[in-house]
Design a protein around this motif. Structure first.
Motif, short mmCIF file in Angstrom:
data_model
loop_
_atom_site.label_atom_id
_atom_site.label_comp_id
_atom_site.label_asym_id
_atom_site.label_seq_id
_atom_site.Cartn_x
_atom_site.Cartn_y
_atom_site.Cartn_z
N SER A 119 -2.01 -39.32 56.63
CA SER A 119 -1.08 -38.52 55.83
C SER A 119 -1.57 -38.28 54.41
O SER A 119 -1.41 -37.18 53.87
N GLU A 120 -2.18 -39.29 53.78
CA GLU A 120 -2.63 -39.09 52.40
C GLU A 120 -3.78 -38.11 52.33
O GLU A 120 -3.87 -37.30 51.40
N ARG A 123 -2.26 -34.70 52.81
CA ARG A 123 -1.56 -34.27 51.59
C ARG A 123 -2.57 -33.76 50.55
O ARG A 123 -2.33 -32.76 49.87
N THR A 127 -2.58 -29.99 49.21
CA THR A 127 -2.41 -29.81 47.77
C THR A 127 -3.55 -28.98 47.18
O THR A 127 -3.32 -28.05 46.39
N VAL A 143 3.06 -28.38 45.63
CA VAL A 143 3.60 -29.15 46.74
C VAL A 143 4.80 -29.98 46.31
O VAL A 143 5.78 -30.13 47.04
N ILE A 151 8.06 -32.43 53.01
CA ILE A 151 6.60 -32.37 53.04
C ILE A 151 6.04 -33.37 54.04
O ILE A 151 5.12 -33.07 54.81
N ALA A 152 6.61 -34.57 54.06
CA ALA A 152 6.15 -35.59 55.00
C ALA A 152 6.30 -35.11 56.44
O ALA A 152 5.42 -35.32 57.29
N LEU A 155 3.62 -32.50 57.21
CA LEU A 155 2.31 -33.10 57.40
C LEU A 155 2.14 -33.66 58.81
O LEU A 155 1.03 -33.69 59.35
#
Length: 214
Positions: A119-120, A123, A127, A143, A151-152, A155
């Motif tokens: 996820s990171e 992101r 972004t 974002v 947003i989570a 993703l």
């Protein structure tokens, strides 16, 4: 990509400029089930690897990421392009031995395709892509403007793409194979067009013997 010597572009800065300017690319991978392609925006991180690394993302529902690539993937970037009518050639009046063609800029980037789901990392890619395309706007969207839980959830619906570029192929077909007077005719015809892209292509055509523009 078939690249006759007259149209070969091996200038790294010019190739990178085409990639950075491209709004949409096509990612092509060969699989055991045959080739598969996805149109998607990509950005080039020049700070990773010798030729840089391409990043983007595709929908989780897209089968491309579930089919192991056979060999390197191919990312296709198109620059300015325009139709060239034979009517612009002086040769038309002289011999009539002319046909239509197309002027264009293209870059093919090859490299191993990696798909990721963290996820990171996703992101970060989202972004950076967003910032790239929102930056020219008067009031850029970021974002963080959307709710964090939204947003989570978004993703979770995508898969990241990472392509360390192994090699580039650049092609810049801008009437280099025509005579000086034919080039002048093409430049004038495109410059007079109402299409902004035609006028951009006109600026990329060079007189015979001129040094290549970046």
């Amino acid at each position: 990509m078939y690249v006759p010597p007259a149209f070969k572009n091996d200038d790294v800065e010019s190739i990178r400029a085409t990639i950075h300017a491209a709004r949409l690319a096509n990612l092509v991978t060969a699989t055991a089930d045959g080739p598969i392609a996805t149109p998607l925006p990509l950005f080039l991180d020049e700070n990773e690897c010798e030729h840089g690394v391409l990043y983007g993302h595709i929908a989780r529902a897209n089968p491309q990421w579930r089919l192991p690539p056979v060999g390197d993937g191919l990312a296709i970037f198109m620059g300015p392009e325009a139709y060239v009518t034979p009517s612009w050639y002086a040769t038309k009046q002289q011999t009539g031995k002319v046909v239509p063609t197309w002027n264009y800029v293209a870059v093919h980037a090859y490299g191993p395709v990696e798909f990721f789901q963290e996820s990171e990392r996703l992101r970060d890619v989202v972004t950076r892509l967003t910032n790239k395309h929102e930056r020219p706007r008067a009031n850029p969207w970021v974002v963080a403007d959307a709710p964090a839980d939204y947003i989570a959830a978004q993703l979770r619906g995508i898969v990241g793409v990472r392509i360390p570029v192994a090699r580039f192929e650049g092609k810049r077909k801008m009437s280099q194979n025509r005579t000086e007077v034919d080039r002048v005719g093409v430049m004038a015809g495109l410059a007079a067009s109402e299409d902004p892209q035609d006028r951009e292509v006109a600026t990329l055509i060079q007189p015979a013997g001129a040094s290549r523009r970046p």
